[in-house]
Write an enzyme that holds these catalytic residues in place. Structure first.
Site, short mmCIF file in Angstrom:
data_model
loop_
_atom_site.label_atom_id
_atom_site.label_comp_id
_atom_site.label_asym_id
_atom_site.label_seq_id
_atom_site.Cartn_x
_atom_site.Cartn_y
_atom_site.Cartn_z
N ASN A 24 99.20 -54.49 10.61
CA ASN A 24 98.27 -54.05 12.03
C ASN A 24 97.10 -55.21 11.67
O ASN A 24 96.63 -54.98 10.46
CB ASN A 24 97.23 -53.00 11.12
CG ASN A 24 96.18 -52.34 12.60
OD1 ASN A 24 95.73 -52.98 12.28
ND2 ASN A 24 95.87 -51.03 12.75
N GLU B 43 97.82 -52.90 17.08
CA GLU B 43 96.53 -53.19 17.63
C GLU B 43 96.43 -54.42 17.83
O GLU B 43 96.08 -55.37 17.43
CB GLU B 43 94.93 -52.62 16.33
CG GLU B 43 95.56 -51.23 16.34
CD GLU B 43 94.04 -50.92 15.47
OE1 GLU B 43 92.20 -50.88 16.83
OE2 GLU B 43 93.50 -51.24 14.14
N ASP C 88 101.69 -48.37 10.90
CA ASP C 88 99.78 -48.21 10.39
C ASP C 88 100.20 -46.13 10.72
O ASP C 88 99.75 -45.63 11.55
CB ASP C 88 98.71 -48.73 10.57
CG ASP C 88 97.88 -48.10 10.47
OD1 ASP C 88 97.72 -47.04 10.02
OD2 ASP C 88 96.24 -48.54 11.63
N ASN D 143 98.17 -44.34 9.56
CA ASN D 143 96.69 -43.79 9.37
C ASN D 143 96.78 -42.12 8.46
O ASN D 143 95.72 -41.36 8.47
CB ASN D 143 95.93 -43.46 10.89
CG ASN D 143 95.26 -45.16 11.19
OD1 ASN D 143 94.07 -45.55 9.73
ND2 ASN D 143 95.03 -44.77 12.76
N ASP E 175 99.67 -47.92 5.94
CA ASP E 175 100.37 -48.78 6.27
C ASP E 175 102.01 -48.58 5.31
O ASP E 175 101.96 -49.08 4.08
CB ASP E 175 100.12 -49.79 6.61
CG ASP E 175 98.84 -50.15 7.33
OD1 ASP E 175 98.54 -50.46 8.43
OD2 ASP E 175 97.74 -50.59 6.75
N ASP F 165 91.81 -55.96 9.14
CA ASP F 165 91.32 -55.20 7.90
C ASP F 165 92.80 -54.40 7.06
O ASP F 165 92.49 -53.66 5.94
CB ASP F 165 89.76 -54.44 8.28
CG ASP F 165 90.97 -53.70 9.50
OD1 ASP F 165 91.47 -54.13 10.22
OD2 ASP F 165 90.03 -52.19 9.73
N HIS F 166 93.63 -55.14 8.04
CA HIS F 166 94.43 -54.53 6.70
C HIS F 166 95.25 -55.56 6.63
O HIS F 166 95.72 -56.83 7.10
CB HIS F 166 96.29 -53.66 8.29
CG HIS F 166 95.44 -52.57 8.53
ND1 HIS F 166 96.22 -50.90 8.28
CD2 HIS F 166 93.83 -52.39 9.91
CE1 HIS F 166 95.11 -50.46 9.23
NE2 HIS F 166 94.40 -51.05 9.66
#
Length: 254
Positions: free
Chosen positions: A7, A34, A145, A147, A216, A245-246
């Site tokens: 991501n 994203e 991802d 989530n 993930d 951030d991933h």
DNA sequence: ATGGCTTGAGTGTCAAGA
């Protein structure tokens, strides 16, 4: 064969990091989430110059998914058939005999939110579609991802996160229904370090403090999982200037 | 403590992420 997912939180911002990562790791397929890029603005020329093909489905501002591959793909398709959704969260393609499904599961915001109900409905639709997809493609990988932190060991502070979005019982049950299709969590096929995470909040120096979640994942059908020789999280890009951030997840198959 | 960052849109400041 090497498959990966990342991501990137804006492909425009992260493109130099993605190109460097492709050169360093040379995956056969890299799934991106994203991208936040509409298709007409997808950086295809730069990716092709790096020796990769791209299959993508994006939109302005939010969401957006892509599969980058060293070889050309066949049967590229976008979205979940029969699930009308303006949010671009799924793309699939076949490469080297493996059906690759790249997914960006909705975040859900909080368990009280309408977005949480959408997340659970979306996961139901994904699961029903994948049941059919797996019947057609014995070698299938679902990367992205999710989530969802599947278990407490995937959470830095399970007590603080108990029942919260990304960790709730209903989300974890949805993850179990996915694995129940015959998809194995590649990461858990191997011994792994404690506190293995793929996402850390940008705030409060969460990465340095190891305050993360493993959300993930790379799930592999039985035929593919049997060929899996490793699965790991590459935390190196999370240390870069202007990181996503991933972190990327990589799985290798014999 | 509802804060704390980052991105995109668009040019002031908010939605969304997780």
């Amino acid at each position: 064969m090497k498959l990966a997912t990342w991501n990137v939180n804006s492909l425009k911002v992260r493109l130099p990091q993605v190109l460097a990562w492709l050169a360093a790791h040379t995956p056969d397929a890299l799934c991106l989430q994203e991208t936040k890029t509409e298709d007409s603005k997808f950086p295809l020329a730069e990716i092709e110059a790096a020796g990769y093909h791209a299959s993508f489905s994006g939109q302005k501002t939010y969401n957006g998914v892509a599969i980058l591959t060293r070889q050309p793909v066949t049967a590229a398709a976008h979205g979940i058939p029969g699930f009308d959704d303006p949010q671009k969260r799924v793309t699939a393609a076949t490469v080297n005999g493996v059906r690759i499904v790249c997914a960006y599961v909705p975040n859900g915001e909080s368990v009280e939110s309408d977005k949480y109900r959408y997340k659970l409905e979306w996961l139901d639709a994904l699961t029903a579609w994948l049941r059919a997809e797996m019947a057609q493609h014995p070698s299938l990988a679902l990367l992205g991802d999710f989530n969802i932190a599947p278990e407490d060991r995937d959470v830095h502070d399970p007590q603080a996160w108990a029942g919260k979005v990304l960790c709730s019982d209903a989300e974890r049950a949805a993850f179990v229904r996915l694995t129940g299709l015959g998809l194995q969590d590649s990461f858990r096929l191997f011994e792994q370090p404690e506190k293995s995470f793929t996402w850390w909040d940008y705030r409060m120096q969460a990465f340095r403090r190891k305050m993360g979640l493993r959300i993930d994942h790379i799930l592999a059908s039985a035929a593919l999982a049997g060929r899996c020789t490793s699965c790991s999280i590459d935390t190196e890009p999370r240390r870069h200037e202007r990181p996503s951030d991933h972190a990327p997840v990589i799985a290798e198959f014999a």
